[in-house]
Structures are given as structure tokens and as C-alpha cells.
Design a protein around this motif. Structure first.
Motif, PDB file in Angstrom:
ATOM      1  N   PHE A 101      -2.905 -14.114  -9.784  1.00 44.83           N
ATOM      2  CA  PHE A 101      -4.069 -13.754  -9.206  1.00 44.83           C
ATOM      3  C   PHE A 101      -4.707 -12.553  -9.701  1.00 44.83           C
ATOM      4  CE2 PHE A 101      -2.115 -16.118  -5.822  1.00 44.83           C
ATOM      5  CZ  PHE A 101      -3.099 -16.804  -5.489  1.00 44.83           C
ATOM      6  N   ARG A 102      -3.923 -11.428  -9.944  1.00 42.08           N
ATOM      7  CA  ARG A 102      -4.544 -10.278 -10.606  1.00 42.08           C
ATOM      8  C   ARG A 102      -3.515  -9.355 -11.218  1.00 42.08           C
ATOM      9  NH1 ARG A 102      -9.991  -8.772  -8.780  1.00 42.08           N
ATOM     10  NH2 ARG A 102      -9.869 -10.862  -8.096  1.00 42.08           N
ATOM     11  N   THR A 103      -3.991  -8.463 -12.043  1.00 39.95           N
ATOM     12  CA  THR A 103      -2.936  -7.571 -12.527  1.00 39.95           C
ATOM     13  C   THR A 103      -3.782  -6.200 -12.744  1.00 39.95           C
ATOM     14  OG1 THR A 103      -1.435  -7.126 -14.361  1.00 39.95           O
ATOM     15  CG2 THR A 103      -3.340  -8.103 -15.020  1.00 39.95           C
ATOM     16  N   GLY A 104      -3.060  -5.120 -12.936  1.00 44.20           N
ATOM     17  CA  GLY A 104      -3.519  -3.972 -13.187  1.00 44.20           C
ATOM     18  C   GLY A 104      -2.681  -2.877 -13.682  1.00 44.20           C
ATOM     19  N   THR A 105      -3.074  -1.536 -13.837  1.00 45.26           N
ATOM     20  CA  THR A 105      -2.368  -0.518 -14.529  1.00 45.26           C
ATOM     21  C   THR A 105      -2.195   0.654 -13.690  1.00 45.26           C
ATOM     22  OG1 THR A 105      -4.044   0.018 -15.749  1.00 45.26           O
ATOM     23  CG2 THR A 105      -2.654  -1.610 -16.727  1.00 45.26           C
ATOM     24  N   SER A 106      -2.766   0.736 -12.610  1.00 41.26           N
ATOM     25  CA  SER A 106      -2.575   2.186 -11.902  1.00 41.26           C
ATOM     26  C   SER A 106      -2.660   1.657 -10.322  1.00 41.26           C
ATOM     27  CB  SER A 106      -3.926   2.872 -12.237  1.00 41.26           C
ATOM     28  OG  SER A 106      -4.832   2.428 -11.450  1.00 41.26           O
ATOM     29  N   LEU A 122       6.470   7.782  -6.715  1.00 43.37           N
ATOM     30  CA  LEU A 122       6.324   6.574  -7.643  1.00 43.37           C
ATOM     31  C   LEU A 122       5.081   6.739  -8.509  1.00 43.37           C
ATOM     32  CD1 LEU A 122       7.352   3.799  -5.321  1.00 43.37           C
ATOM     33  CD2 LEU A 122       8.962   4.528  -7.078  1.00 43.37           C
ATOM     34  N   THR A 123       5.049   6.299  -9.669  1.00 43.86           N
ATOM     35  CA  THR A 123       4.126   6.110 -10.572  1.00 43.86           C
ATOM     36  C   THR A 123       4.013   4.754 -11.056  1.00 43.86           C
ATOM     37  OG1 THR A 123       4.162   8.446 -11.169  1.00 43.86           O
ATOM     38  CG2 THR A 123       2.924   7.220 -12.647  1.00 43.86           C
ATOM     39  N   LEU A 124       2.920   3.791 -10.507  1.00 42.86           N
ATOM     40  CA  LEU A 124       2.674   2.729 -11.024  1.00 42.86           C
ATOM     41  C   LEU A 124       2.003   2.726 -12.484  1.00 42.86           C
ATOM     42  CD1 LEU A 124       1.218   0.825  -7.734  1.00 42.86           C
ATOM     43  CD2 LEU A 124       3.315   0.579  -8.977  1.00 42.86           C
ATOM     44  N   VAL A 125       2.509   1.753 -13.339  1.00 48.04           N
ATOM     45  CA  VAL A 125       2.115   1.686 -14.645  1.00 48.04           C
ATOM     46  C   VAL A 125       1.855   0.298 -14.894  1.00 48.04           C
ATOM     47  CG1 VAL A 125       3.381   3.675 -15.601  1.00 48.04           C
ATOM     48  CG2 VAL A 125       4.442   1.498 -15.522  1.00 48.04           C
ATOM     49  N   ASP A 126       2.224  -0.843 -14.142  1.00 54.00           N
ATOM     50  CA  ASP A 126       1.994  -2.091 -14.263  1.00 54.00           C
ATOM     51  C   ASP A 126       2.050  -2.741 -13.016  1.00 54.00           C
ATOM     52  OD1 ASP A 126       1.092  -4.442 -15.662  1.00 54.00           O
ATOM     53  OD2 ASP A 126       3.305  -4.742 -16.083  1.00 54.00           O
ATOM     54  N   MET A 145       0.774  -1.108   0.061  1.00 55.10           N
ATOM     55  CA  MET A 145       0.106   0.042   0.066  1.00 55.10           C
ATOM     56  C   MET A 145       0.821   1.131   0.031  1.00 55.10           C
ATOM     57  SD  MET A 145      -3.265  -0.977   2.284  1.00 55.10           S
ATOM     58  CE  MET A 145      -4.313   0.368   1.828  1.00 55.10           C
ATOM     59  N   ALA A 146       2.039   1.188   0.783  1.00 57.70           N
ATOM     60  CA  ALA A 146       2.666   2.241   0.871  1.00 57.70           C
ATOM     61  C   ALA A 146       3.371   2.571  -0.560  1.00 57.70           C
ATOM     62  CB  ALA A 146       4.078   1.992   1.714  1.00 57.70           C
ATOM     63  N   LEU A 147       3.777   1.572  -1.558  1.00 60.28           N
ATOM     64  CA  LEU A 147       4.273   2.022  -2.908  1.00 60.28           C
ATOM     65  C   LEU A 147       3.001   2.558  -3.666  1.00 60.28           C
ATOM     66  CD1 LEU A 147       6.203  -1.250  -3.645  1.00 60.28           C
ATOM     67  CD2 LEU A 147       7.072   1.042  -3.186  1.00 60.28           C
ATOM     68  N   ALA A 148       1.914   2.348  -3.748  1.00 60.03           N
ATOM     69  CA  ALA A 148       0.858   2.738  -4.271  1.00 60.03           C
ATOM     70  C   ALA A 148       0.495   4.212  -3.809  1.00 60.03           C
ATOM     71  CB  ALA A 148      -0.339   1.747  -3.952  1.00 60.03           C
ATOM     72  N   GLN A 149       0.776   4.542  -2.651  1.00 62.23           N
ATOM     73  CA  GLN A 149       0.330   5.625  -2.029  1.00 62.23           C
ATOM     74  C   GLN A 149       1.712   6.683  -2.103  1.00 62.23           C
ATOM     75  OE1 GLN A 149      -1.010   4.433   1.597  1.00 62.23           O
ATOM     76  NE2 GLN A 149      -3.078   4.413   1.065  1.00 62.23           N
ATOM     77  N   SER A 150       2.632   6.257  -2.438  1.00 61.82           N
ATOM     78  CA  SER A 150       3.852   6.980  -2.666  1.00 61.82           C
ATOM     79  C   SER A 150       3.729   8.223  -3.692  1.00 61.82           C
ATOM     80  CB  SER A 150       5.260   6.351  -2.808  1.00 61.82           C
ATOM     81  OG  SER A 150       6.246   7.161  -3.112  1.00 61.82           O
ATOM     82  N   SER A 151       4.320   9.414  -3.653  1.00 61.41           N
ATOM     83  CA  SER A 151       4.081  10.521  -4.522  1.00 61.41           C
ATOM     84  C   SER A 151       5.245  10.569  -5.393  1.00 61.41           C
ATOM     85  CB  SER A 151       3.848  11.800  -3.527  1.00 61.41           C
ATOM     86  OG  SER A 151       4.978  12.028  -2.759  1.00 61.41           O
TER      87      SER A 151
END
Length: 75
Positions: free
Chosen positions: A28-33, A9-13, A1-7
Motif C-alpha cells: 500500500f504505502r512506504t516511507g522513511t520517517s 525510537l527513530t523510524l528510518v523505513d 501511531m504510538a511507535l511513530a510518536q515514541s521518543s
């Protein structure tokens, strides 16, 4: 969760898998954001997708080395 909420980083995959240490990888699951990742991490437990699980197991067990050891039985 910390990586997803970090200002910083930008998750692209992203993808969630299990396995390793002698066990076959299971997708299990994949996403792009980051939004999708946070939504996935905060999901309430849901009924497992048994069709997807069976597909992944059959794929993993198609490895000749594993098919000599494990066998997925029919219903």
C-alpha cells in the motif's frame, strides 16, 4: 501511531502491506520517517489507485500456484 510518536525510537523505513494466512501480500504505502507515517495514518479516505491495485494483483497472480486458482479478468 504510538511507535511513530515514541521518543525512544527513530523510524528510518516503514511500509504498509496486507496479506498473509494464504493471501498474497499487497503493498500500500512506504516511507522513511515518523512524520510521513503519521501523515499517512491521519489521511482522509482517498480514491483508490486502481492502476496500482491492478499492478499488484497481476504481480501476485503471476505466482504459478495462484495462477492455477485465480484469474484476473480483462476490462
Amino acid at each position: 501511531m504510538a511507535l511513530a510518536q515514541s521518543s525512544e525510537l527513530t523510524l528510518v523505513d516503514w511500509r504498509v502491506v496486507s496479506g498473509g494466512d494464504g493471501y498474497a501480500s499487497v503493498f500500500f504505502r512506504t516511507g522513511t520517517s515518523a512524520t510521513e507515517l503519521l501523515a499517512y495514518l491521519q489521511m482522509q479516505p482517498e480514491k483508490p489507485d486502481f492502476t496500482q491495485i491492478e499492478r499488484e494483483l497481476r504481480l501476485a497472480l503471476s505466482d504459478p500456484a495462484l495462477s492455477k486458482i485465480y484469474r484476473l479478468g480483462d476490462r
